[in-house]
Write a protein that holds these residues in place. Sequence first.
Motif, PDB file in Angstrom:
ATOM      1  N   GLU A  89     -22.212  14.920 -24.818  1.00 21.27           N
ATOM      2  CA  GLU A  89     -21.033  15.192 -23.997  1.00 21.27           C
ATOM      3  C   GLU A  89     -19.858  14.316 -24.442  1.00 21.27           C
ATOM      4  O   GLU A  89     -18.726  14.797 -24.549  1.00 21.27           O
ATOM      5  N   GLU A 105     -19.964  19.243 -37.010  1.00 19.55           N
ATOM      6  CA  GLU A 105     -19.825  20.638 -36.588  1.00 19.55           C
ATOM      7  C   GLU A 105     -21.211  21.191 -36.313  1.00 19.55           C
ATOM      8  O   GLU A 105     -21.995  21.426 -37.230  1.00 19.55           O
ATOM      9  N   ASP A 117     -23.262  25.386 -31.711  1.00 20.99           N
ATOM     10  CA  ASP A 117     -22.063  25.765 -32.461  1.00 20.99           C
ATOM     11  C   ASP A 117     -20.834  24.955 -32.058  1.00 20.99           C
ATOM     12  O   ASP A 117     -19.707  25.310 -32.410  1.00 20.99           O
ATOM     13  N   ALA A 118     -21.040  23.867 -31.323  1.00 12.40           N
ATOM     14  CA  ALA A 118     -19.929  23.063 -30.822  1.00 12.40           C
ATOM     15  C   ALA A 118     -19.345  22.172 -31.907  1.00 12.40           C
ATOM     16  O   ALA A 118     -20.014  21.838 -32.890  1.00 12.40           O
ATOM     17  N   SER A 119     -18.092  21.787 -31.700  1.00 11.82           N
ATOM     18  CA  SER A 119     -17.438  20.816 -32.569  1.00 11.82           C
ATOM     19  C   SER A 119     -17.550  19.447 -31.919  1.00 11.82           C
ATOM     20  O   SER A 119     -17.291  19.293 -30.732  1.00 11.82           O
ATOM     21  N   PHE A 120     -17.924  18.489 -32.717  1.00 18.08           N
ATOM     22  CA  PHE A 120     -18.082  17.121 -32.256  1.00 18.08           C
ATOM     23  C   PHE A 120     -17.191  16.212 -33.081  1.00 18.08           C
ATOM     24  O   PHE A 120     -16.695  16.618 -34.132  1.00 18.08           O
ATOM     25  N   ASN A 128     -13.665  15.141 -29.321  1.00 17.01           N
ATOM     26  CA  ASN A 128     -13.332  15.882 -30.522  1.00 17.01           C
ATOM     27  C   ASN A 128     -11.886  16.307 -30.505  1.00 17.01           C
ATOM     28  O   ASN A 128     -11.287  16.672 -29.612  1.00 17.01           O
ATOM     29  N   HIS A 177     -18.589  15.447 -27.871  1.00 19.80           N
ATOM     30  CA  HIS A 177     -17.937  16.744 -27.762  1.00 19.80           C
ATOM     31  C   HIS A 177     -16.563  16.583 -27.108  1.00 19.80           C
ATOM     32  O   HIS A 177     -15.574  17.184 -27.554  1.00 19.80           O
ATOM     33  N   SER A 189     -26.378  25.133 -25.662  1.00 20.92           N
ATOM     34  CA  SER A 189     -25.038  24.698 -25.270  1.00 20.92           C
ATOM     35  C   SER A 189     -24.222  24.146 -26.434  1.00 20.92           C
ATOM     36  O   SER A 189     -22.999  24.316 -26.470  1.00 20.92           O
ATOM     37  N   TYR A 190     -24.858  23.464 -27.360  1.00 19.12           N
ATOM     38  CA  TYR A 190     -24.125  22.706 -28.365  1.00 19.12           C
ATOM     39  C   TYR A 190     -24.346  23.132 -29.817  1.00 19.12           C
ATOM     40  O   TYR A 190     -23.728  22.560 -30.703  1.00 19.12           O
TER      41      TYR A 190
END
Length: 174
Positions: free
Chosen positions: A168, A92, A85-88, A174, A171, A82-83
């Motif tokens: 969460e 990153e 490749d997520a931006s926080f 952000n 994220h 889920s995370y």
Amino acid sequence: MSTNKFALIIGAATVVMLSAAKQESEESYAEQIRNISSLPLVSGDTLAPETLDGKLLIVNFWASYDAASRINNYELVRLNQSYQDASFFQAEGLEVVSVSLDTYRSQLLKAIEADETQDFLHICDLQGTESDLCRSFDVDRPVNLLIGTDGRVLARDYGVEKIEAALETLHANN
């Protein structure tokens, strides 16, 4: 000196000492994260230091013989998918660094395959909880740490609930 003033001075000194100890601990964690990048992976590969740069890290201390940490592995796979490749906030992406407390390589390798955690960065020196890495993180049983890009521990949990809640929040902000 009155008892109240004495208690106030002792209280203030305690807060200063605890604050300094926490800062020192966070600095040592940051140093340990830098040191992780120099450790050999279970696969025999060497971890490139830039792999961890700018990412949130879940440092997963686990063992193939511990049922709870094996269940956590499935939850960590889900979080990683889920995370990763997520931006926080101030980060990153997410990387899971899996530090095994095992002392037998064959059981460790079977568990990695069975739990489908091949995407994690697996480290194990086969020293169990006597490992220098365990000592440096003050770990004596399976636990998960969410560590920010500055080396601070953002969440610590024997499961993944606090880790997921922190992810969460970071994220969403952000």
